[in-house]
Design an enzyme around this catalytic site. Sequence first.
Site, PDB file in Angstrom:
ATOM      1  N   SER A 298      18.971 -38.647  53.076  1.00 16.00           N
ATOM      2  CA  SER A 298      19.407 -39.283  54.316  1.00 16.00           C
ATOM      3  C   SER A 298      20.251 -40.509  53.990  1.00 16.00           C
ATOM      4  O   SER A 298      19.763 -41.494  53.433  1.00 16.00           O
ATOM      5  CB  SER A 298      18.197 -39.703  55.154  1.00 16.00           C
ATOM      6  OG  SER A 298      18.624 -40.453  56.286  1.00 16.00           O
TER       7      SER A 298
ATOM      8  N   HIS B  31      21.827 -35.646  54.818  1.00 15.56           N
ATOM      9  CA  HIS B  31      21.346 -35.702  56.192  1.00 15.56           C
ATOM     10  C   HIS B  31      21.998 -36.900  56.891  1.00 15.56           C
ATOM     11  O   HIS B  31      21.963 -38.021  56.368  1.00 15.56           O
ATOM     12  CB  HIS B  31      19.824 -35.852  56.177  1.00 15.56           C
ATOM     13  CG  HIS B  31      19.159 -35.768  57.503  1.00 15.56           C
ATOM     14  ND1 HIS B  31      18.832 -34.579  58.115  1.00 15.56           N
ATOM     15  CD2 HIS B  31      18.725 -36.748  58.347  1.00 15.56           C
ATOM     16  CE1 HIS B  31      18.228 -34.827  59.267  1.00 15.56           C
ATOM     17  NE2 HIS B  31      18.156 -36.132  59.440  1.00 15.56           N
TER      18      HIS B  31
ATOM     19  N   ASP C   2      22.118 -39.001  60.435  1.00 13.03           N
ATOM     20  CA  ASP C   2      21.506 -39.297  61.738  1.00 13.03           C
ATOM     21  C   ASP C   2      22.546 -39.919  62.657  1.00 13.03           C
ATOM     22  O   ASP C   2      23.076 -40.994  62.363  1.00 13.03           O
ATOM     23  CB  ASP C   2      20.338 -40.270  61.576  1.00 13.03           C
ATOM     24  CG  ASP C   2      19.148 -39.644  60.899  1.00 13.03           C
ATOM     25  OD1 ASP C   2      18.736 -38.546  61.310  1.00 13.03           O
ATOM     26  OD2 ASP C   2      18.614 -40.249  59.943  1.00 13.03           O
TER      27      ASP C   2
ATOM     28  N   MET D 162      22.821 -41.563  66.240  1.00 11.01           N
ATOM     29  CA  MET D 162      21.988 -42.135  67.305  1.00 11.01           C
ATOM     30  C   MET D 162      22.886 -42.832  68.322  1.00 11.01           C
ATOM     31  O   MET D 162      23.836 -43.526  67.935  1.00 11.01           O
ATOM     32  CB  MET D 162      21.007 -43.154  66.723  1.00 11.01           C
ATOM     33  CG  MET D 162      20.188 -42.670  65.563  1.00 11.01           C
ATOM     34  SD  MET D 162      19.083 -43.988  64.959  1.00 11.01           S
ATOM     35  CE  MET D 162      18.644 -43.362  63.343  1.00 11.01           C
TER      36      MET D 162
ATOM     37  N   HIS E 263      21.676 -34.622  62.362  1.00  9.06           N
ATOM     38  CA  HIS E 263      20.552 -34.769  63.292  1.00  9.06           C
ATOM     39  C   HIS E 263      21.038 -35.603  64.477  1.00  9.06           C
ATOM     40  O   HIS E 263      21.296 -36.800  64.333  1.00  9.06           O
ATOM     41  CB  HIS E 263      19.400 -35.439  62.555  1.00  9.06           C
ATOM     42  CG  HIS E 263      18.203 -35.725  63.400  1.00  9.06           C
ATOM     43  ND1 HIS E 263      17.119 -36.444  62.931  1.00  9.06           N
ATOM     44  CD2 HIS E 263      17.882 -35.414  64.687  1.00  9.06           C
ATOM     45  CE1 HIS E 263      16.206 -36.546  63.878  1.00  9.06           C
ATOM     46  NE2 HIS E 263      16.652 -35.937  64.964  1.00  9.06           N
TER      47      HIS E 263
ATOM     48  N   MET F 295      20.380 -37.554  67.597  1.00  4.88           N
ATOM     49  CA  MET F 295      19.414 -38.275  68.426  1.00  4.88           C
ATOM     50  C   MET F 295      20.191 -38.898  69.574  1.00  4.88           C
ATOM     51  O   MET F 295      20.397 -40.120  69.643  1.00  4.88           O
ATOM     52  CB  MET F 295      18.682 -39.331  67.594  1.00  4.88           C
ATOM     53  CG  MET F 295      17.715 -38.739  66.604  1.00  4.88           C
ATOM     54  SD  MET F 295      16.818 -39.997  65.649  1.00  4.88           S
ATOM     55  CE  MET F 295      17.663 -39.851  64.078  1.00  4.88           C
TER      56      MET F 295
ATOM     57  N   MET G  38       9.537 -34.188  63.171  1.00  2.00           N
ATOM     58  CA  MET G  38       9.562 -35.614  62.862  1.00  2.00           C
ATOM     59  C   MET G  38       8.171 -36.039  62.410  1.00  2.00           C
ATOM     60  O   MET G  38       7.176 -35.805  63.117  1.00  2.00           O
ATOM     61  CB  MET G  38      10.002 -36.425  64.073  1.00  2.00           C
ATOM     62  CG  MET G  38      11.445 -36.183  64.524  1.00  2.00           C
ATOM     63  SD  MET G  38      12.665 -36.523  63.234  1.00  2.00           S
ATOM     64  CE  MET G  38      12.328 -38.265  62.888  1.00  2.00           C
TER      65      MET G  38
ATOM     66  N   GLY H 237      14.343 -42.773  65.100  1.00  2.00           N
ATOM     67  CA  GLY H 237      15.207 -43.884  65.443  1.00  2.00           C
ATOM     68  C   GLY H 237      15.176 -45.056  64.507  1.00  2.00           C
ATOM     69  O   GLY H 237      15.961 -45.989  64.656  1.00  2.00           O
TER      70      GLY H 237
ATOM     71  N   GLY I 164      12.394 -46.045  57.142  1.00  2.00           N
ATOM     72  CA  GLY I 164      11.401 -46.828  56.418  1.00  2.00           C
ATOM     73  C   GLY I 164      10.000 -46.810  56.979  1.00  2.00           C
ATOM     74  O   GLY I 164       9.155 -47.595  56.548  1.00  2.00           O
TER      75      GLY I 164
ATOM     76  N   ASP J 141      11.061 -34.844  58.427  1.00  2.00           N
ATOM     77  CA  ASP J 141      11.877 -36.049  58.325  1.00  2.00           C
ATOM     78  C   ASP J 141      11.025 -37.255  58.673  1.00  2.00           C
ATOM     79  O   ASP J 141      10.509 -37.356  59.786  1.00  2.00           O
ATOM     80  CB  ASP J 141      13.070 -35.943  59.281  1.00  2.00           C
ATOM     81  CG  ASP J 141      14.015 -37.128  59.185  1.00  2.00           C
ATOM     82  OD1 ASP J 141      13.780 -38.033  58.370  1.00  2.00           O
ATOM     83  OD2 ASP J 141      14.997 -37.142  59.950  1.00  2.00           O
ATOM     84  N   GLY J 142      10.883 -38.166  57.692  1.00  2.00           N
ATOM     85  CA  GLY J 142      10.188 -39.417  57.955  1.00  2.00           C
ATOM     86  C   GLY J 142       9.056 -39.676  56.987  1.00  2.00           C
ATOM     87  O   GLY J 142       8.113 -38.891  56.898  1.00  2.00           O
ATOM     88  N   GLY J 143       9.157 -40.759  56.223  1.00  2.00           N
ATOM     89  CA  GLY J 143       8.072 -41.157  55.345  1.00  2.00           C
ATOM     90  C   GLY J 143       7.892 -40.280  54.123  1.00  2.00           C
ATOM     91  O   GLY J 143       6.831 -40.310  53.489  1.00  2.00           O
TER      92      GLY J 143
END
Length: 215
Positions: free
Chosen positions: A7, A32, A34, A36, A65, A67, A136, A141, A144, A174-176
């Site tokens: 990402s 990736h 994002d 937004m 992605h 958003m 997700m 949005g 970290g 996606d995330g963490g």
Amino acid sequence: MFELCASILAADFAHLSRDVQTAEAAGVDAFHIDIMDGHFVPAISFGTGMVRTMRSLTHKPLDVHLMVDRPLDFVAELAALGAERVSVHAEVPGGPGEALAAIRAAGMQAGLVLNPETPLETATPYLPQIGQLLLMTVQPGRGGQPYLPGSNARIAAAKAMLATAPHPVTIQVDGGITARTLPGAYQAGAGSVVSGSAVFAGPIAFNVRALRYAI
């Protein structure tokens, strides 16, 4: 199958070309991006200009992605810029059906995104249209954030649900995602993972090797 998507939200924008080239040489499979709009999620990140920039920096697949409240507005331009995959949220106003159809008609792979609180069954009507289900594992949005508890069980449930899909659908998370959380997500059924800070924070080549070694 395992795909590592880096990402670029976590890249060093003062040295984006360097970071992208280093990540590509280290073995990431895709990038990736994002997008937004500040409405669907509070944050504003990139517009389609970043997709144009990334297309000039890499031949790896671009995994976009959206958003945004109005994903359909972006589809034609993303196709023209050379994006390979575009994912839209199930939660968008009016539903994602029209945007998913447009993504496919434009020759790109369509993905559906579910927020952590959205029931998995929400995806069922759209399974014939998608090649990727993006779960997700943080609130969308903001980068970290830590991996949400219960995510692995949700991935496993999605894998079971997708066993009845009309064609293969890849689970992306996606995330963490870090070297610590990746093994559980992969074992639960994630075939593609999005990682930002765990790729770009620190020595990129070492980070990519650590993520691949984790599985």
